[in-house]
Design an enzyme around this catalytic site. Structure first.
Site, PDB file in Angstrom:
ATOM      1  N   GLY A 143      -6.021   0.660  -0.350  1.00  0.00           N
ATOM      2  CA  GLY A 143      -4.813   0.174  -1.494  1.00  0.00           C
ATOM      3  C   GLY A 143      -4.872  -1.168  -0.862  1.00  0.00           C
ATOM      4  N   ALA A 144      -6.169  -1.950  -1.275  1.00  0.00           N
ATOM      5  CA  ALA A 144      -7.272  -3.260  -0.784  1.00  0.00           C
ATOM      6  C   ALA A 144      -6.701  -4.552  -1.664  1.00  0.00           C
ATOM      7  CB  ALA A 144      -8.182  -3.907   0.258  1.00  0.00           C
ATOM      8  N   THR A 145      -5.356  -3.838  -2.588  1.00  0.00           N
ATOM      9  CA  THR A 145      -5.678  -4.597  -3.812  1.00  0.00           C
ATOM     10  C   THR A 145      -4.525  -5.566  -3.698  1.00  0.00           C
ATOM     11  OG1 THR A 145      -4.122  -2.900  -5.873  1.00  0.00           O
ATOM     12  CG2 THR A 145      -6.650  -3.074  -5.224  1.00  0.00           C
ATOM     13  N   SER A 146      -3.531  -5.411  -2.555  1.00  0.00           N
ATOM     14  CA  SER A 146      -2.017  -6.045  -3.574  1.00  0.00           C
ATOM     15  C   SER A 146      -1.561  -5.933  -1.618  1.00  0.00           C
ATOM     16  CB  SER A 146      -1.095  -5.741  -4.129  1.00  0.00           C
ATOM     17  OG  SER A 146      -1.160  -4.619  -4.086  1.00  0.00           O
ATOM     18  N   GLY A 147      -0.565  -6.872  -2.001  1.00  0.00           N
ATOM     19  CA  GLY A 147       0.176  -6.491  -0.576  1.00  0.00           C
ATOM     20  C   GLY A 147      -0.331  -6.438   0.799  1.00  0.00           C
TER      21      GLY A 147
ATOM     22  N   TYR B 266       9.872   9.854  -0.052  1.00  0.00           N
ATOM     23  CA  TYR B 266       9.117   8.478   0.310  1.00  0.00           C
ATOM     24  C   TYR B 266       8.797   8.915   1.976  1.00  0.00           C
ATOM     25  CZ  TYR B 266       7.296   3.943   1.642  1.00  0.00           C
ATOM     26  OH  TYR B 266       6.946   2.728   2.450  1.00  0.00           O
TER      27      TYR B 266
ATOM     28  N   GLY C 113      -2.454  -4.567   2.136  1.00  0.00           N
ATOM     29  CA  GLY C 113      -3.947  -3.918   2.105  1.00  0.00           C
ATOM     30  C   GLY C 113      -4.893  -5.452   1.755  1.00  0.00           C
TER      31      GLY C 113
END
Length: 279
Positions: free
Chosen positions: A15-19, A182, A21
């Site tokens: 999940g390194a594409t945003s936020g 969640y 990450g």
């Protein structure tokens, strides 16, 4: 945060594409680590890598894009096999990819509630499949007298304290609430980190201004501040307690359920069944 060099170390960030990450990938690469940048699609992973090169001035040679859609477990398997092949020595796995559970009850093609699969089951499968790379000795680092073997840092949440695992109905088909779904996924991730086959910890990075912010509050710290707490735990200079839970930079007790031997055993059994692994 120490800015000691992480050169010679290889880290996979999911999940390194945003936020958090993306910020974690940036901070790790800035300190010299080779970062495997995971995204849901090849396009997203490449775009995040390009942004790190252009915006953060990171050397392209130290960034490797990888793709896998965590709603499809076969893609997680393919990702793991590719990583083991191309990077037989993996120093750190950051289990960061996450999603808020949707308003409507949603099941993946694998038959699992989507947030439970993306946030927990995919990481459970990935961690197990990457075990050979994480436990492989690292000649370069052993020469420098550093500890062999990698570590796993799972980005969890303080919301795990509000959760319960519905053992007879983990997909919550009978009664679904997005917040409960969640929270269940975060509790499962925290329980998993408490029973590591490899050195592992879980961390609540604080309430940050990311896509998940609406689950918590209206305002939060920056994603970069949250990422700093993750990066600190990736650093071999940071002594960690195996299986522990951290709230930002403090080790604290997780929910009692998360470290209960019976819960840990049951979750391992359930997860291996749901991902089709006979462990």
């Amino acid at each position: 945060m120490s800015s000691a060099s992480l050169s010679g170390r290889t880290v996979l960030v999911t999940g390194a594409t945003s936020g958090i990450g993306w910020e974690t990938a940036w901070q790790l690469a800035e300190r010299g680590a080779t970062v495997l940048v995971h995204g849901r699609t090849a396009e997203e992973a490449q775009a995040a890598t390009d942004r790190l090169i252009a915006g953060a001035g990171i050397d392209a040679a130290r960034l490797c894009p990888f793709a896998a859609d965590f709603t499809r477990l076969e893609e997680v398997e393919y990702l793991a096999h590719r990583v083991v092949q191309e990077h037989p020595h993996l120093d750190v796995l950051v289990n960061n990819a996450g999603m808020a559970a949707p308003e409507r009850h949603t099941v993946t093609a694998d038959g699992n509630e989507i947030a439970f699969q993306v946030n927990f089951l995919a990481h459970y499968l990935l961690t197990n499949l990457l075990e050979p790379a994480l436990t492989m000795g690292h000649p370069q680092l052993e020469e420098r007298g550093e500890e062999p073997g990698g570590r796993v840092v799972s980005v969890s949440s303080s919301l795990h304290r509000t959760a319960s695992i519905q053992w007879s109905d983990p997909n919550r088909t009978r009664s679904y609430s997005r917040l409960a779904a969640y929270a269940q996924s975060q509790l499962a991730l925290t329980v998993f980190a408490a029973d590591p086959r490899v050195t592992a910890v879980s961390v609540h990075p604080g309430i940050c201004e990311t896509a998940l912010l609406p689950l918590y509050a209206h305002r939060g710290a920056t994603a970069a501040e949250g990422a700093a707490h993750v990066v600190r735990l990736c650093d071999p200079a940071t002594e960690i307690v195996n299986g522990a839970y951290y709230d930002r930079d403090q080790r604290v007790d997780p929910a009692p359920l998360a470290i209960e031997a019976r819960t840990i055993k049951r979750l391992n059994k359930l997860a291996s069944l749901l991902v089709g692994q006979n462990t």
